[in-house]
Every structure is written in C-alpha cells, then in structure tokens.
Design an enzyme around this catalytic site. Structure first.
Site, PDB file in Angstrom:
ATOM      1  N   SER A  27       3.650  -1.259  -3.488  1.00  0.00           N
ATOM      2  CA  SER A  27       3.077  -2.053  -2.390  1.00  0.00           C
ATOM      3  C   SER A  27       3.515  -3.497  -2.561  1.00  0.00           C
ATOM      4  O   SER A  27       3.958  -3.910  -3.643  1.00  0.00           O
ATOM      5  CB  SER A  27       1.549  -1.963  -2.478  1.00  0.00           C
ATOM      6  N   TYR A  82      -6.655  -1.931  -7.014  1.00  0.00           N
ATOM      7  CA  TYR A  82      -5.470  -1.524  -6.228  1.00  0.00           C
ATOM      8  C   TYR A  82      -4.225  -2.235  -6.763  1.00  0.00           C
ATOM      9  O   TYR A  82      -3.167  -1.614  -6.954  1.00  0.00           O
ATOM     10  CB  TYR A  82      -5.709  -1.840  -4.747  1.00  0.00           C
TER      11      TYR A  82
HETATM   12  P1  NAP Z   1      -3.075   7.051   4.626  1.00  0.00           P
HETATM   13  O1  NAP Z   1      -2.768   7.029   6.082  1.00  0.00           O
HETATM   14  O2  NAP Z   1      -4.511   7.029   4.208  1.00  0.00           O
HETATM   15  O3  NAP Z   1      -2.320   8.288   3.971  1.00  0.00           O
HETATM   16  C1  NAP Z   1      -2.518   8.651   2.632  1.00  0.00           C
HETATM   17  C2  NAP Z   1      -2.627  10.165   2.566  1.00  0.00           C
HETATM   18  O4  NAP Z   1      -2.814  10.542   1.191  1.00  0.00           O
HETATM   19  C3  NAP Z   1      -3.847  10.666   3.350  1.00  0.00           C
HETATM   20  O5  NAP Z   1      -3.515  11.797   4.132  1.00  0.00           O
HETATM   21  C4  NAP Z   1      -4.813  11.011   2.235  1.00  0.00           C
HETATM   22  O6  NAP Z   1      -5.739  12.028   2.599  1.00  0.00           O
HETATM   23  C5  NAP Z   1      -3.869  11.494   1.166  1.00  0.00           C
HETATM   24  N1  NAP Z   1      -4.536  11.540  -0.126  1.00  0.00           N
HETATM   25  C6  NAP Z   1      -5.571  10.790  -0.562  1.00  0.00           C
HETATM   26  N2  NAP Z   1      -5.938  11.181  -1.797  1.00  0.00           N
HETATM   27  C7  NAP Z   1      -5.136  12.205  -2.125  1.00  0.00           C
HETATM   28  C8  NAP Z   1      -5.026  13.041  -3.262  1.00  0.00           C
HETATM   29  N3  NAP Z   1      -5.884  12.909  -4.294  1.00  0.00           N
HETATM   30  N4  NAP Z   1      -4.078  13.998  -3.280  1.00  0.00           N
HETATM   31  C9  NAP Z   1      -3.241  14.176  -2.232  1.00  0.00           C
HETATM   32  N5  NAP Z   1      -3.298  13.430  -1.117  1.00  0.00           N
HETATM   33  C10 NAP Z   1      -4.236  12.448  -1.065  1.00  0.00           C
HETATM   34  O7  NAP Z   1      -2.424   5.794   3.891  1.00  0.00           O
HETATM   35  P2  NAP Z   1      -0.924   5.220   3.839  1.00  0.00           P
HETATM   36  O8  NAP Z   1      -1.046   3.790   4.160  1.00  0.00           O
HETATM   37  O9  NAP Z   1       0.021   6.069   4.578  1.00  0.00           O
HETATM   38  O10 NAP Z   1      -0.665   5.324   2.271  1.00  0.00           O
HETATM   39  C11 NAP Z   1       0.484   5.939   1.704  1.00  0.00           C
HETATM   40  C12 NAP Z   1       0.910   5.134   0.492  1.00  0.00           C
HETATM   41  O11 NAP Z   1       1.388   3.852   0.937  1.00  0.00           O
HETATM   42  C13 NAP Z   1      -0.197   4.844  -0.501  1.00  0.00           C
HETATM   43  O12 NAP Z   1       0.305   4.992  -1.816  1.00  0.00           O
HETATM   44  C14 NAP Z   1      -0.544   3.398  -0.224  1.00  0.00           C
HETATM   45  O13 NAP Z   1      -1.118   2.781  -1.348  1.00  0.00           O
HETATM   46  C15 NAP Z   1       0.808   2.848   0.128  1.00  0.00           C
HETATM   47  N6  NAP Z   1       0.816   1.585   0.873  1.00  0.00           N
HETATM   48  C16 NAP Z   1       0.216   1.487   2.094  1.00  0.00           C
HETATM   49  C17 NAP Z   1       0.254   0.260   2.767  1.00  0.00           C
HETATM   50  C18 NAP Z   1      -0.394   0.057   4.111  1.00  0.00           C
HETATM   51  O14 NAP Z   1      -0.490  -1.095   4.566  1.00  0.00           O
HETATM   52  N7  NAP Z   1      -0.851   1.086   4.792  1.00  0.00           N
HETATM   53  C19 NAP Z   1       0.901  -0.845   2.197  1.00  0.00           C
HETATM   54  C20 NAP Z   1       1.498  -0.686   0.958  1.00  0.00           C
HETATM   55  C21 NAP Z   1       1.456   0.533   0.310  1.00  0.00           C
HETATM   56  P3  NAP Z   1      -7.226  11.562   3.091  1.00  0.00           P
HETATM   57  O15 NAP Z   1      -7.005  10.595   4.205  1.00  0.00           O
HETATM   58  O16 NAP Z   1      -7.863  12.831   3.502  1.00  0.00           O
HETATM   59  O17 NAP Z   1      -7.859  10.912   1.904  1.00  0.00           O
END
Ligand code: NAP
Length: 270
Positions: free
Chosen positions: A140, A153
C-alpha cells in the site's frame, strides 16, 4: 510473460482489487484460481470468469491448514502456479493505544500471514518446476508512508513490502519476479468492511468511507498488476497520491515526516 493459459492465483478475489485482477488476467486468457472468504461474491466471480475459471474456492488465507489444502488442490490440477497475487487484506483504523490485540491478530493474520502462506505454499513448486513465474504482493501507499492513526495497517503493509523486496533477491536466480504493489486510495469496500477503533476514528468512519468512493477504480490496480508481471518492477505505486509519496520517500524523506506530523495534528486522537 505471455499470459495465455497461464495459471494465476488471486486471493481475496471476491471484491475490489482482487476481483478486478482475476477478471483482468481472465481477459488476457489466463486460467484463474480465485479464493475469498465470501461465497456469494465467489459465485458471481465464477460466472464472470466463464471458461477461464480453473478453481474458485472459499478460503480464509489466515488459516494455515486450509491454505495448505487449497494449494494441494491447485497442484493436483496444475504442476505449479505461474503467477500468485497475494491480495486479500483487511483494514483496522485507529491509534496504537486504541487497537486491541484481537484486532492486531485479525489484521496481521490476513494482511501478513496470508501473504506468507501464499508464498510458502506456492513458491516451492514454482521453483521446482524451473520455468519461472511471478509473485505479486499487495502492499500500500501506507507501506511507504507511516501515517499515524493506522498503526496496525501500516505495520502490516511495511512488512509486506519488506518481505517482497527481500524475496525478490532470493527468487531472481530462479527467474521468478517479485513485485510489491503500493496503491493509493482505491474505491473498494475495504474501509466499509474494516474495523475502526477508538471514538474519534469510529465517528469518522462514514467520512472515510465516502472519501474512498472518490478513489481510483480497482481496475487501474489490476492493470498495474498485469503490467508488473510483464515488466517485473520491485515496487509499483498506483495512483497519483502513491507516486507522489514514493517519489518523496526517495528524494525528500524528511518531507514525509513533516506530512505525518501534519496528519497527526489534524486528525490525531487526543
Ligand atoms: P476489498 O474490496 O475489501 O477486497 C478484499 C477482499 O479480501 C474481500 O473480498 C474480502 O472479503 C477478502 N478477504 C478478507 N479477509 C480475507 C481472508 N481472511 N481470506 C481471504 N479473503 C479475505 O478491499 P481492496 O481494497 O480490494 O483490498 C485488496 C488489497 O488491496 C488489500 O490487501 C488492501 O490492503 C490493499 N490496498 C487497498 C487500498 C484501497 O484504497 N482500497 C489501498 C492500498 C492497498 P470480505 O469483504 O468478505 O471480508
């Protein structure tokens, strides 16, 4: 790497960046292995993947035994994964003082141990096969910028970037690339589905959720991930905010300290 018919594993593929990434690799002709904790979202994804679906399965990436069985199932179908995208992640917002040990366990279980499991269970077969591959770990902007009030985080995302940079050296002789992806603000469910601790952060949750709706679409990150598999950068920021932070870290790290102090003055719980 020509991605046609390559085996690509994506964790946390039910939503956001993971879902967009699974679909982006499918559009390149790859065969996709996807997992998530949410079965309903996986069912939708499986239908969207069509004949590019190799395996779509419910998995909690923090569960070591379940991850081992999942990897065994993949290796029963394919000799090794070509690409592994360790994407599953969750968010905890709050100061160190407000963050419970239970929240630390939950967050590190998914954001760090989940990545370790993905590497541990898939890389050995990649190495043994001897045909190269790529590991993409989602860090991130907060794996570069130690913003206050999101201590847990930040810790998890710095760890993922550090692990990736170190692993990259070890896997280079095996022609396996490693990239840490560092997105800025992306419009996904991560904050809405995350945990906020402490009264100040909890009160601000709606505002933060609204702010994230103005982030980049997850497809931009998916595109950067596909590119990274082709070009093998060590760290790939995604979004204007992430590029600025990454540049400041290289050329003016003290500016980042000042920025962190400013964030603390503006939002610091007190
Ligand atoms: P998201 O829309 O919440 O997607 C994350 C997915 O991972 C969700 O479907 C979630 O399921 C699933 N998940 C949660 N816990 C899990 C587990 N124990 N095992 C398997 N799957 C699991 O969030 P996202 O933003 O796409 O996040 C993806 C990655 O990008 C993460 O590593 C996040 O830290 C990183 N990231 C995001 C951002 C941002 O601004 N969005 C910025 C930098 C980095 P549930 O929803 O059912 O929990």
């Amino acid at each position: 790497m020509n991605l046609k018919d390559r085996v690509v594993v994506v964790t946390g593929a039910g939503s956001g960046i993971g879902r967009a990434t699974a679909l982006a690799f499918a559009a390149e002709g790859s065969r996709v292995v996807a997992c998530d904790v949410d079965q309903a979202r996986l069912d939708t994804l499986a239908a969207e993947l069509g004949d590019r679906k190799l395996l779509v399965k419910k998995l909690d990436v923090s569960d070591r035994l379940a991850f081992r069985l999942f990897a065994d199932e993949v290796h029963a179908i394919a000799p090794a994964a070509d690409v592994v995208v360790n994407n599953a992640g969750v968010a905890v917002g709050g100061t160190f003082l407000d963050t419970s040990l239970e929240d630390w366990d939950w967050l590190l279980g998914v954001n760090l141990r989940g990545v370790v499991h993905g590497c541990h269970f898939f890389i050995p077969k990649m190495v043994a096969r001897g045909a190269g591959g790529h590991v993409v770990n989602i860090s991130s902007i907060l794996g570069i910028f130690p913003a206050p009030n999101v201590t847990a985080y930040v810790a998890s995302k710095f760890a993922v970037r550090g692990l990736s940079l170190s692993l990259r050296q070890e896997l280079a002789p095996h022609k396996i690339g490693v990239t840490a992806i560092c997105p800025g603000m992306i419009a996904t469910q991560i904050v809405a589905d995350g945990r906020m601790t402490g009264t100040q952060m909890t009160a601000r949750k709606t505002k933060v959720v609204d702010a994230f709706k103005r982030g980049l679409p997850p497809a931009k990150v998916a595109q950067a991930i596909v590119e990274a598999v082709r070009t093998n950068p060590a760290v790939r920021p995604v979004g204007y905010d992430a590029h600025v932070i990454a540049a400041l870290q290289r050329v003016a790290p003290r500016t980042l300290n000042a920025l962190a102090a400013q964030v603390q003055r503006r939002f610091g719980a007190g």
